[in-house]
Design a protein around this motif. Sequence first.
Motif, PDB file in Angstrom:
ATOM      1  N   ARG A   1      -7.915   4.466   9.596  1.00 37.35           N
ATOM      2  CA  ARG A   1      -6.899   3.736   9.457  1.00 37.35           C
ATOM      3  C   ARG A   1      -5.934   3.860   8.381  1.00 37.35           C
ATOM      4  NH1 ARG A   1      -3.233   1.078   9.292  1.00 37.35           N
ATOM      5  NH2 ARG A   1      -2.966  -1.118   9.841  1.00 37.35           N
ATOM      6  N   LEU A   2      -6.314   4.252   7.449  1.00 36.26           N
ATOM      7  CA  LEU A   2      -5.323   4.707   6.420  1.00 36.26           C
ATOM      8  C   LEU A   2      -4.531   5.749   6.815  1.00 36.26           C
ATOM      9  CD1 LEU A   2      -7.789   4.216   3.326  1.00 36.26           C
ATOM     10  CD2 LEU A   2      -5.579   2.729   3.660  1.00 36.26           C
TER      11      LEU A   2
ATOM     12  N   GLU B   1      -0.963   4.825   7.614  1.00 40.59           N
ATOM     13  CA  GLU B   1      -0.285   4.098   6.376  1.00 40.59           C
ATOM     14  C   GLU B   1       0.210   5.399   5.317  1.00 40.59           C
ATOM     15  OE1 GLU B   1       0.021   0.882   5.780  1.00 40.59           O
ATOM     16  OE2 GLU B   1      -1.344   0.422   7.513  1.00 40.59           O
TER      17      GLU B   1
ATOM     18  N   ILE C   1      -7.704  -3.324   5.842  1.00 40.96           N
ATOM     19  CA  ILE C   1      -6.261  -3.144   5.327  1.00 40.96           C
ATOM     20  C   ILE C   1      -5.367  -4.486   5.514  1.00 40.96           C
ATOM     21  CG2 ILE C   1      -4.099  -1.748   6.034  1.00 40.96           C
ATOM     22  CD1 ILE C   1      -6.686  -0.016   5.272  1.00 40.96           C
TER      23      ILE C   1
ATOM     24  N   LEU D   1       0.826  -1.298   0.015  1.00 40.27           N
ATOM     25  CA  LEU D   1      -0.138  -0.034   0.022  1.00 40.27           C
ATOM     26  C   LEU D   1       0.910   1.171  -0.066  1.00 40.27           C
ATOM     27  CD1 LEU D   1      -2.943  -0.503   2.640  1.00 40.27           C
ATOM     28  CD2 LEU D   1      -3.221  -0.132   0.003  1.00 40.27           C
TER      29      LEU D   1
ATOM     30  N   LYS E   1      -3.427  -6.017   2.055  1.00 35.38           N
ATOM     31  CA  LYS E   1      -1.892  -6.307   2.071  1.00 35.38           C
ATOM     32  C   LYS E   1      -2.056  -7.650   1.628  1.00 35.38           C
ATOM     33  CE  LYS E   1      -0.535  -2.573   4.882  1.00 35.38           C
ATOM     34  NZ  LYS E   1       0.009  -2.273   6.363  1.00 35.38           N
TER      35      LYS E   1
END
Length: 318
Positions: A29-30, A33, A228, A8, A232
């Motif tokens: 949540r992203l 990342e 997520i 990601l 992945k």
Amino acid sequence: MARTPFELKGKTVFVAGHRGMVGSALARRLSRENVELKTVRRSEVDLRDQAAVFDWFAKTRPQVVFLAAAKVGGIVANNTLRGEFLYENLVIAANVIHAAHVNGAEKLMFLGSSCIYPKLAPQPLREDAMLTGPLEPTNEPYAIAKIAGIKMVEAYRSQYGCDFINVMPTNLYGPGDNYHPEFSHVVAALIRRFHEAKVSGASNVVVWGTGTPRREFLYVDDLADACIHLMKTYSDEELVNIGTGEDITIAEFARVVAKTVGYTGGISFDPSRPDGTPRKWLDVSRLAKLGWRASTSLEDGIRLAYQAYLREQKQAAE
């Protein structure tokens, strides 16, 4: 097609439906990342508008898509707005999935719903139970639209080699939920009802149905974390259930909510209201084998959801 682990980091990621409960949890949540998050408001691009969706995808060309946009609601909304639930969810899925394919998205995740499973399917609900029996009538239109989205993902994967995957969340709750008195899901409805009863000093709260159906509840930020993880690590045509692996009766659940809210009055049940499916308990063994388990207990999740409800009510009043 199958590329795992999928990286990601550095990707342009589109969360469709970012203002909803699920989409906003995915966006939270992203943020942990290293991605370039893309979102779009309905006033800018209506996902029901094919031309607008295709134009936005052609200009933006997201590499990763989380399709969390949907018209959602509780048992009354599903049973009352049957045409809207079928049409809007069909066209949203069709527009986004096709646009992602045409514009070369590297990976897409479609979020379905546990209502896709037959009303009387064996429990716990295995992923291969889909289309093995009649659906629960009250949410059949929504379920059919979601099944169509699942099958579209499968078809584009098999015909075009798209790295598109399907996940099936159980009943969700948490920040960003809809607390409408008629059209909300059971968790939000009970949080609101018990809070208002506490504030008004009501001696009794009526819960819809008999209280006997069993439901599984997943905190929405746990769902986002699972999504997520699967984005992945997972790439296959088989759909994946996302849940806790535990369920509870509506009556027991109502007592948990009442205790969390601080309501001390009586609780009764209205059997004239529909119960829906007798039990919805997901088999999460596939998810467990893929290395993920829910981490938020029901008590902790309801506490967090109630805190979010109070914050949202305060913001709405300002």
